[in-house]
Design a protein around this motif. Structure first.
Motif, short mmCIF file in Angstrom:
data_model
loop_
_atom_site.label_atom_id
_atom_site.label_comp_id
_atom_site.label_asym_id
_atom_site.label_seq_id
_atom_site.Cartn_x
_atom_site.Cartn_y
_atom_site.Cartn_z
N THR A 5 0.55 22.26 10.11
CA THR A 5 1.75 22.71 9.43
C THR A 5 2.96 21.99 10.02
O THR A 5 3.00 21.70 11.21
N PRO A 6 3.93 21.67 9.18
CA PRO A 6 5.11 20.94 9.67
C PRO A 6 5.84 21.67 10.79
O PRO A 6 6.32 21.03 11.73
N TYR A 7 5.91 23.00 10.72
CA TYR A 7 6.59 23.76 11.77
C TYR A 7 5.91 23.54 13.11
O TYR A 7 6.57 23.28 14.12
N HIS A 8 4.60 23.64 13.14
CA HIS A 8 3.87 23.46 14.39
C HIS A 8 4.02 22.03 14.91
O HIS A 8 4.17 21.81 16.10
N SER A 9 3.99 21.06 14.02
CA SER A 9 4.13 19.67 14.43
C SER A 9 5.50 19.40 15.02
O SER A 9 5.61 18.72 16.05
N ARG A 10 6.55 19.91 14.41
CA ARG A 10 7.91 19.69 14.93
C ARG A 10 8.10 20.38 16.26
O ARG A 10 8.71 19.82 17.18
#
Length: 54
Positions: A5-10
């Motif tokens: 997920t983008p949130y986890h990656s950021r």
């Protein structure tokens, strides 16, 4: 936990790119993130890891 997920990656990128970590420590953090079942488990590990650095 690496669900992409983008949130986890950021969030992981912000943690890993902090200037206080060496390349080897960043590698350990990435491995712990991939092995963790959820954020709670990963953050517990990260707190212990940071306390051991002191």
């Amino acid at each position: 936990m690496n669900d992409g997920t983008p949130y986890h990656s950021r969030t992981l990128a912000k943690i890993m790119n902090h200037k206080c970590y060496s390349v080897d420590q960043r590698h350990e953090i990435h491995i712990a993130f991939c092995k963790a079942e959820d954020w709670k488990e990963f953050l517990k590990w990260l707190v212990v890891f940071k306390n051991n650095l002191k």
